[in-house]
Write an enzyme that holds these catalytic residues in place. Structure first.
Site, mmCIF file in Angstrom:
data_model
loop_
_atom_site.group_PDB
_atom_site.id
_atom_site.type_symbol
_atom_site.label_atom_id
_atom_site.label_comp_id
_atom_site.label_asym_id
_atom_site.label_seq_id
_atom_site.Cartn_x
_atom_site.Cartn_y
_atom_site.Cartn_z
ATOM 1 N N ARG A 159 -49.258 -4.096 -8.985
ATOM 2 C CA ARG A 159 -48.445 -3.582 -7.874
ATOM 3 C C ARG A 159 -46.951 -3.681 -8.176
ATOM 4 O O ARG A 159 -46.153 -2.924 -7.625
ATOM 5 C CB ARG A 159 -48.778 -4.298 -6.550
ATOM 6 C CG ARG A 159 -47.946 -3.747 -5.384
ATOM 7 C CD ARG A 159 -48.401 -4.229 -4.025
ATOM 8 N NE ARG A 159 -48.585 -5.652 -3.945
ATOM 9 C CZ ARG A 159 -47.594 -6.554 -3.930
ATOM 10 N NH1 ARG A 159 -46.324 -6.162 -3.978
ATOM 11 N NH2 ARG A 159 -47.863 -7.837 -3.875
ATOM 12 N N TYR A 189 -39.500 21.104 -0.200
ATOM 13 C CA TYR A 189 -40.964 20.961 -0.234
ATOM 14 C C TYR A 189 -41.420 20.502 1.162
ATOM 15 O O TYR A 189 -40.768 19.645 1.781
ATOM 16 C CB TYR A 189 -41.333 19.935 -1.315
ATOM 17 C CG TYR A 189 -42.725 19.399 -1.168
ATOM 18 C CD1 TYR A 189 -43.814 20.262 -1.239
ATOM 19 C CD2 TYR A 189 -42.958 18.053 -0.911
ATOM 20 C CE1 TYR A 189 -45.105 19.782 -1.081
ATOM 21 C CE2 TYR A 189 -44.238 17.560 -0.751
ATOM 22 C CZ TYR A 189 -45.308 18.437 -0.827
ATOM 23 O OH TYR A 189 -46.577 17.967 -0.653
ATOM 24 N N ASP A 225 -34.652 16.561 -6.278
ATOM 25 C CA ASP A 225 -36.058 16.666 -6.657
ATOM 26 C C ASP A 225 -36.108 17.638 -7.841
ATOM 27 O O ASP A 225 -35.849 18.830 -7.688
ATOM 28 C CB ASP A 225 -36.868 17.174 -5.456
ATOM 29 C CG ASP A 225 -38.350 17.307 -5.755
ATOM 30 O OD1 ASP A 225 -38.709 17.528 -6.923
ATOM 31 O OD2 ASP A 225 -39.155 17.201 -4.810
ATOM 32 N N LYS A 235 -47.207 17.286 -11.241
ATOM 33 C CA LYS A 235 -47.017 18.694 -11.603
ATOM 34 C C LYS A 235 -46.766 18.822 -13.109
ATOM 35 O O LYS A 235 -47.620 18.483 -13.890
ATOM 36 C CB LYS A 235 -45.878 19.290 -10.778
ATOM 37 C CG LYS A 235 -45.855 18.841 -9.323
ATOM 38 C CD LYS A 235 -47.064 19.298 -8.531
ATOM 39 C CE LYS A 235 -46.810 19.113 -7.053
ATOM 40 N NZ LYS A 235 -47.861 18.566 -6.261
#
Ligand code: PLP
Length: 385
Positions: free
Chosen positions: A51, A105, A177, A202
């Protein structure tokens, strides 16, 4: 002699790899262990635990991603939205205000419009093409400015140089982004952005088989994001880290094929009499073509278009194609088609979509790695049908 890697193609393969190789392994193996023996770490963030995003799989990616964008530091996250939300929740504190490009987005858009208030945060949308209007939206509490390198799904390219200049003039953190461009086509740190964010799902991974994200940029900001990510828990799993690492090695060859193929498809669609409008910054008549040419090394594999017959014609076209898969997401080897109004942007109200130009008939294409000629033949047949 110390190894130096200058070109991005070489960095994709060699930058950030462990030295010496672990047990001589040419490919960094998956470290599928949640925790590690205590080795005297002083800070909580240094305790080795999945984590806390610090297994050998994570660390190699951090070094490679920073090298690709010529940035100071990087951190991987469990998804693009984990990168975006964690970065914003680190930079902003309750009471702060954000300026954000209005074309975003859908997930980022709804994070601002639906979730921001619960954290005591506020925002105003700005027109990325009109820097003269930004000052009017500025507040004493404005701390950051947020844009996309190429916006989803309309392929706008904001005045990115003006964004950096405005951020510097007003002491704001600039965030971008960079998903649609990828580090092959655009490296935000080279243009003065403070933080670049990615959906690694992506182009970075490029194989449609994982969800991942990344924050890349100023080391002092990444250092602040690390503990917040540890607390919010948006950590990348080592197996997904391994796949992201593997996928990234072919980013340059994939992206260049997708840049070239999308340009040819956009040119074909632009000439077709059934097509009303094509959005692709590589086309000379795109409103920001000159700007995109100056900033980018390629225009990406994403494009969107509308047919003269509107939403009905769009549905008929999609139904008549045979090669593309009708699915959300982007950047993988398969060509994908979507109607953003029903997928990535369905969280927006119909009025918001209409105002921004995301019509019900807008078709978004993520151009894959198939032969360009075959895709064009398929599109041509479907347009006739
Ligand atoms: N940014 C852009 C431009 C996207 O297209 C997406 C997803 O489609 C995201 C961020 C969110 O990424 P993820 O789905 O990996 O959380």
């Amino acid at each position: 002699m110390a190894k130096t890697f200058t070109r991005i193609e070489t960095k994709l393969i060699h930058a950030g790899e462990p030295e010496p190789r672990i047990q001589g392994a040419v490919v960094l193996p998956i470290f599928q262990t949640a925790q590690y023996e205590y080795a005297g770490e002083g800070r909580y963030e240094d305790v080795r635990y999945i984590r806390l995003n610090n297994t050998p799989n994570h660390l190699a990616l951090h070094r490679k991603l920073a090298a690709l964008e010529n940035a100071e530091a990087a951190i991987v996250t469990a998804s693009g939205m984990a990168a975006i939300s964690t970065a914003l929740l680190t930079i902003l504190r309750a009471g702060d205000h954000l300026l954000a490009q209005e074309h975003l987005y859908g997930g980022t858009h709804t994070f601002l419009t639906k979730d921001f208030a619960a954290f005591g945060l506020s925002y105003d949308f700005i027109d990325g093409d009109d820097p003269a209007s930004w000052e009017r939206k500025l507040k004493p509490t404005t701390r950051a400015i947020y844009v996309e390198s190429i916006s989803n799904p309309l392929l706008h390219v904001a005045d990115l140089k003006a964004v950096v200049a405005f951020a510097r003039a007003h002491d704001l953190v600039s965030l971008i982004d960079n998903t649609f461009t990828s580090p092959i086509n655009f490296r935000p740190a080279e243009w003065g952005f403070d933080l670049s964010l990615h959906s690694g799902t992506k182009y970075l991974n490029g194989h449609s088989d994982i969800v991942a994200g990344a924050c890349i940029g100023r080391a002092d900001l990444i250092e602040r994001i690390i503990p917040r990510l540890g607390h919010l828990g948006g950590t990348l799993d080592p197996h997904a880290a391994f796949l992201l690492h593997r996928g990234m090695k072919t980013l340059a060859v994939r992206m260049r094929h997708q840049n070239e193929s999308a340009l040819k498809i956009a040119e074909f669609l632009e000439r077709h009499p059934a097509v009303a409008r094509v959005n692709y910054p590589g086309l000379e008549n795109h409103p920001a073509h000159r700007r995109a040419k100056e900033l980018f090394n390629g225009f990406s594999g994403m494009l969107s278009f509308e047919l003269k017959g509107g939403a009905d014609a769009a549905r008929r076209f999609i139904g008549a194609t045979t090669l593309p898969i009708v699915a959300p997401s982007l950047g993988g080897p398969e060509t994908l088609l979507t109607l953003p109004a029903t997928t990535s942007h369905s969280g927006m109200t119909p009025e918001e979509r209409r105002r921004l130009g995301v019509t019900d008939g807008l078709i978004r294409v993520s151009v894959g790695l198939e032969a360009t000629e075959e895709l064009i033949e398929d599109f041509n047949r479907a347009l006739k049908a």
